[in-house]
Design a protein around this motif. Structure first.
Motif, mmCIF file in Angstrom:
data_model
loop_
_atom_site.group_PDB
_atom_site.id
_atom_site.type_symbol
_atom_site.label_atom_id
_atom_site.label_comp_id
_atom_site.label_asym_id
_atom_site.label_seq_id
_atom_site.Cartn_x
_atom_site.Cartn_y
_atom_site.Cartn_z
ATOM 1 N N LEU A 183 -24.424 -30.568 108.862
ATOM 2 C CA LEU A 183 -23.934 -30.686 107.489
ATOM 3 C C LEU A 183 -22.794 -31.691 107.375
ATOM 4 C CD1 LEU A 183 -23.967 -26.921 106.452
ATOM 5 C CD2 LEU A 183 -25.517 -28.713 105.700
ATOM 6 N N GLY A 184 -21.985 -31.816 108.429
ATOM 7 C CA GLY A 184 -20.880 -32.765 108.372
ATOM 8 C C GLY A 184 -21.370 -34.194 108.240
ATOM 9 N N SER A 185 -22.274 -34.594 109.113
ATOM 10 C CA SER A 185 -22.793 -35.959 109.057
ATOM 11 C C SER A 185 -23.610 -36.176 107.789
ATOM 12 C CB SER A 185 -23.638 -36.255 110.299
ATOM 13 O OG SER A 185 -24.681 -35.304 110.441
ATOM 14 N N ALA A 186 -24.276 -35.116 107.298
ATOM 15 C CA ALA A 186 -25.038 -35.246 106.054
ATOM 16 C C ALA A 186 -24.101 -35.522 104.879
ATOM 17 C CB ALA A 186 -25.845 -33.978 105.799
ATOM 18 N N THR A 187 -22.961 -34.828 104.837
ATOM 19 C CA THR A 187 -21.988 -35.061 103.771
ATOM 20 C C THR A 187 -21.381 -36.450 103.884
ATOM 21 O OG1 THR A 187 -21.470 -32.700 103.771
ATOM 22 C CG2 THR A 187 -19.898 -34.163 102.683
ATOM 23 N N SER A 188 -21.106 -36.854 105.114
ATOM 24 C CA SER A 188 -20.591 -38.214 105.333
ATOM 25 C C SER A 188 -21.583 -39.252 104.827
ATOM 26 C CB SER A 188 -20.310 -38.435 106.819
ATOM 27 O OG SER A 188 -19.949 -39.773 107.074
ATOM 28 N N GLY A 189 -22.859 -39.023 105.085
ATOM 29 C CA GLY A 189 -23.887 -39.947 104.605
ATOM 30 C C GLY A 189 -23.956 -39.996 103.094
ATOM 31 N N LEU A 190 -23.743 -38.846 102.442
ATOM 32 C CA LEU A 190 -23.752 -38.810 100.985
ATOM 33 C C LEU A 190 -22.615 -39.658 100.411
ATOM 34 C CD1 LEU A 190 -24.695 -37.693 98.258
ATOM 35 C CD2 LEU A 190 -23.253 -35.692 98.665
ATOM 36 N N LEU A 191 -21.437 -39.531 100.981
ATOM 37 C CA LEU A 191 -20.310 -40.332 100.504
ATOM 38 C C LEU A 191 -20.563 -41.819 100.735
ATOM 39 C CD1 LEU A 191 -17.308 -38.146 101.766
ATOM 40 C CD2 LEU A 191 -18.194 -38.329 99.435
ATOM 41 N N ALA A 192 -21.162 -42.143 101.876
ATOM 42 C CA ALA A 192 -21.459 -43.551 102.162
ATOM 43 C C ALA A 192 -22.479 -44.108 101.173
ATOM 44 C CB ALA A 192 -21.971 -43.686 103.591
ATOM 45 N N GLN A 193 -23.457 -43.282 100.784
ATOM 46 C CA GLN A 193 -24.433 -43.726 99.782
ATOM 47 C C GLN A 193 -23.751 -44.067 98.460
ATOM 48 O OE1 GLN A 193 -27.717 -40.903 99.259
ATOM 49 N NE2 GLN A 193 -27.380 -40.221 101.355
ATOM 50 N N LEU A 194 -22.832 -43.188 98.022
ATOM 51 C CA LEU A 194 -22.162 -43.414 96.750
ATOM 52 C C LEU A 194 -21.274 -44.660 96.823
ATOM 53 C CD1 LEU A 194 -21.195 -39.740 95.833
ATOM 54 C CD2 LEU A 194 -23.012 -41.138 94.839
ATOM 55 N N ALA A 195 -20.591 -44.840 97.957
ATOM 56 C CA ALA A 195 -19.733 -46.017 98.096
ATOM 57 C C ALA A 195 -20.551 -47.294 98.059
ATOM 58 C CB ALA A 195 -18.945 -45.932 99.406
ATOM 59 N N ALA A 196 -21.679 -47.301 98.772
ATOM 60 C CA ALA A 196 -22.532 -48.490 98.782
ATOM 61 C C ALA A 196 -23.117 -48.756 97.410
ATOM 62 C CB ALA A 196 -23.647 -48.312 99.812
ATOM 63 N N ARG A 197 -23.470 -47.690 96.693
ATOM 64 C CA ARG A 197 -24.061 -47.872 95.362
ATOM 65 C C ARG A 197 -23.037 -48.426 94.382
ATOM 66 N NH1 ARG A 197 -26.906 -49.362 92.192
ATOM 67 N NH2 ARG A 197 -28.658 -48.419 91.105
ATOM 68 N N LEU A 198 -21.790 -47.981 94.515
ATOM 69 C CA LEU A 198 -20.762 -48.437 93.596
ATOM 70 C C LEU A 198 -20.288 -49.850 93.901
ATOM 71 C CD1 LEU A 198 -18.645 -45.186 93.180
ATOM 72 C CD2 LEU A 198 -20.113 -46.257 91.475
ATOM 73 N N GLU A 199 -20.686 -50.388 95.059
ATOM 74 C CA GLU A 199 -20.381 -51.789 95.343
ATOM 75 C C GLU A 199 -21.172 -52.719 94.428
ATOM 76 O OE1 GLU A 199 -21.127 -52.519 99.421
ATOM 77 O OE2 GLU A 199 -19.314 -51.528 100.134
ATOM 78 N N GLN A 200 -22.263 -52.218 93.885
ATOM 79 C CA GLN A 200 -23.070 -53.034 92.983
ATOM 80 C C GLN A 200 -22.438 -52.995 91.595
ATOM 81 O OE1 GLN A 200 -27.186 -51.863 93.206
ATOM 82 N NE2 GLN A 200 -27.032 -51.431 95.396
ATOM 83 N N PRO A 201 -22.228 -54.155 90.985
ATOM 84 C CA PRO A 201 -21.448 -54.201 89.741
ATOM 85 C C PRO A 201 -22.093 -53.508 88.561
ATOM 86 C CG PRO A 201 -22.440 -56.342 90.227
ATOM 87 C CD PRO A 201 -22.650 -55.480 91.433
ATOM 88 N N ASP A 202 -23.414 -53.295 88.598
ATOM 89 C CA ASP A 202 -24.064 -52.697 87.433
ATOM 90 C C ASP A 202 -24.368 -51.221 87.616
ATOM 91 O OD1 ASP A 202 -25.982 -52.981 89.338
ATOM 92 O OD2 ASP A 202 -27.509 -53.829 88.010
ATOM 93 N N THR A 203 -23.734 -50.577 88.598
ATOM 94 C CA THR A 203 -23.990 -49.155 88.799
ATOM 95 C C THR A 203 -23.460 -48.323 87.636
ATOM 96 O OG1 THR A 203 -23.972 -49.377 91.193
ATOM 97 C CG2 THR A 203 -23.533 -47.192 90.306
ATOM 98 N N LEU A 204 -22.265 -48.681 87.176
ATOM 99 C CA LEU A 204 -21.671 -48.006 86.020
ATOM 100 C C LEU A 204 -21.025 -49.091 85.172
ATOM 101 C CD1 LEU A 204 -20.926 -45.292 84.658
ATOM 102 C CD2 LEU A 204 -18.821 -45.311 86.014
#
Length: 602
Positions: free
Chosen positions: A512-533
């Motif tokens: 679960l620890g690495s799974a949660t870490s992966g979730l945060l990494a997904q959100l960070a990578a997605r927010l690097e794209q300027p049109d995410t929000l």
């Protein structure tokens, strides 16, 4: 005057001599013509013999090439791949009369029907399933002309398939649980003991036999047809009885289920673009799945839910926000949920297609929920009115299984199929097409369309301007996904023997620890794209980088928390193992592996 006439007239002997001489000359000319005709006929006859010999050699050469191509295709799925197929093809050619100076030329590739046109692809597409043999032999003419080369080309393919079922259920096989589940789906009382259910779980039915029993001529016809649970159970009972492939308890159990189903609505046997069916077959040539088998128990559970109708329960009325005391705002909610999904059955060929998507895949989730919250806030004083629309799809205990590879061998015990499993705890996405995930039996859920989650109208002096808050991207179109799943997929290997200890294998998300870490990494990578929000005002992008204000903070959190979360696994995983607990479990049932007979295609 008379004397003169007598002297000028030739005598009879002289005329005869002249006639004979002319006759001889004519005979000599005729003999020459006749001789020329006979010589031409002889040359033509000798030429026919040479042509016939070339034709005979060509036939023998084509036969050798055909046999060599089939032999190569039969072994291309074994260890060694193209090298093994080449050796088999050349050995077969020699054994079948090939007398060429050089060994036959062997090309390994993939035979597929892309856009309806069959083709032999040697660009490296995997898995290899076809062999093309070119045999060349020099033929000497007996009478006319020099030697010439004769060539024959043959292409054969052999498609190896596997069938499996994916389930994310944590329940063990027990008579009471299965009786209750199937009975609820059929709307009838089903009472079988544990032994009968276990026998059904190990009884496999060949798809080709099932098609014949249901009265259709081909696999395409089978996938396009509809049937009832009762007819399906009866057809499987007849096939198993005729083939003597099951015990009397299996046929008796199927008869009991047939009687309990008692007709009922019809269900689709094949998947379609808009709705799932009983079978998801990942083959361009569907007929190649005729020799594959499916589990009788898995098939009945899936069929019962499909026949049950829309497995998603409409929760809108139960969760109507307007019914909540104290809520007076104009709020609307669309809510659907699907719970306890039965196994998803997949049949097909291993590997990925030209778009890098797995040819044969299954996706399942224990709970699927779709929510579309619509909230209308009227203008208050100087504050503008706001319309909120949040289309959200969430699934829990999800899993995806992909048929990565098959390898055939001389025995079923030595043959293997490899299935890659991605398993997780939760998956969510916001998007304009979020609702389409409710009927997705083959691939991980995703949102491919952006969504406008809030709209407001800002009044100005003489006009007003509309502004929207959006999530996702427009180029390429996408929504906003987030997945809490195991950090790495599990690779499961099964042998080709049905009914032994490796038929059922599981993967979990105990890390679960690495799974949660992966979730945060997904959100960070997605927010690097300027049109995410982003915000649009009057149709123009006013602030294309709203997410950039949040992204640095999230990146910092990912970097700081990842070591801690991964370290949590060193404590949590052994503890869960000690307790015998598993979180986010996906179980794969390897039903069958079929090494198809090779056949000529060109």
């Amino acid at each position: 005057m008379a004397l003169t006439d007598i002297r000028c007239r030739p005598s009879m002997p002289l005329r005869r001599e002249r006639f004979l001489r002319a006759s001889v000359r004519r005979q000599r000319g005729a003999a020459a013509v006749l001789a020329a005709v006979w010589i031409g006929a002889a040359v033509a006859a000798l030429g026919v013999i040479d042509v016939g010999n070339v034709y005979l050699v060509r036939r023998q050469l084509q036969r050798a090439a055909d046999m060599a191509a089939v032999a190569g295709a039969q072994t291309i799925g074994m260890a060694g791949g193209c090298a093994t197929a080449t050796a088999s093809a050349r050995q077969s050619a020699a054994q079948n009369g090939y007398k060429g100076t050089d060994p036959v030329s062997v090309l390994c590739g993939r035979w597929s029907a892309t856009g309806g046109a069959a083709q032999f692809d040697t660009s490296g597409a995997a898995p290899l399933n076809a062999v093309q043999v070119t045999a060349t032999q020099s033929v000497r003419h007996f009478f006319i002309g020099p030697a010439r080369d004769v060539q024959a080309v043959a292409t054969a393919k052999a498609v190896d398939t596997a069938s499996f079922a994916l389930s994310t259920s944590l329940a063990t096989l027990s008579g009471g649980a299965i009786n209750g589940l199937l009975g609820a789906l059929l709307g009838a009382n089903v009472s079988l003991d544990v032994a009968a259910w276990q026998a059904l779980a190990s009884a496999n039915v060949k798809l080709g036999d099932l098609a014949t029993q249901l009265g259709v001529a081909s696999m395409n016809d089978l996938l396009d047809s509809n049937t009832t649970v009762a007819d399906l159970a009866g057809a499987m009972a007849t096939v198993l009885s005729r083939n003597r492939a099951a015990s009397a308890s299996v046929t008796s159990a199927l008869a009991t289920i047939q009687a309990a189903a008692n007709g009922g609505p019809k269900l689709a046997l094949g998947d379609s673009a808009g709705a799932p069916g009983l079978l998801a077959i990942g083959l361009a040539d569907k007929q190649a799945a005729a020799s594959a088998t499916i589990s009788a128990l898995d098939a009945l559970l899936v069929a019962a839910e499909l026949a049950h109708g829309n497995s998603a329960l409409d929760l809108g009325a139960a969760l109507d926000p307007s019914a909540i005391p104290g809520v007076t705002l104009p709020v609307g909610l669309t809510a659907k949920a699907a719970i306890l999904q039965p196994p998803v059955i997949a049949v097909g060929e291993a590997g990925v297609d030209s778009s890098a998507n797995y040819r044969t895949s299954a996706h399942a989730a224990q709970v699927r929920v779709y929510l579309d919250l619509k909230l209308q806030v009227p203008p208050i004083l100087l504050l503008p009115g706001v319309t909120v629309d949040l289309p959200l799809y969430v699934e829990a205990a999800q899993g995806t299984a992909d048929l990565a590879a098959t390898q055939c061998a001389a025995s079923r015990a030595a043959s293997t199929s490899t299935i890659v499993v991605h398993t997780g705890i939760a998956n969510a996405c916001i998007g304009g097409d979020a609702a389409s995930n409710m009927s997705n039996p083959t691939s991980p859920s995703t949102c491919q369309q952006p969504a406008t989650i809030a709209s407001l109208t800002v009044p100005l002096l003489l006009t007003s301007v509309s502004a929207n808050i959006n999530v996702g991207g427009f180029s390429p179109p996408s929504g906003l996904p987030a997945t809490l799943q195991a950090a790495e997929p599990a690779t499961l290997t099964f042998n080709g023997v049905a009914g032994d200890a490796d038929d059922y294998q599981s993967a979990n998300t105990n890390g679960l620890g690495s799974a949660t870490s992966g979730l945060l990494a997904q959100l960070a990578a997605r927010l690097e794209q300027p049109d995410t929000l982003f915000v649009t005002v009057g149709g123009a992008t006013a602030n294309p980088a709203v997410s950039s204000a949040v992204q640095p903070l999230l990146t910092f959190l990912v970097g700081a928390l990842t070591p801690l979360l991964n370290g949590l696994d060193t404590l949590l995983v052994p503890l869960l193992q000690l307790l015998g607990a598993q979180v986010g479990v996906s179980t794969v049932h390897a039903i069958s592996q079929t090494c198809s007979d090779a056949r000529l295609v060109n």
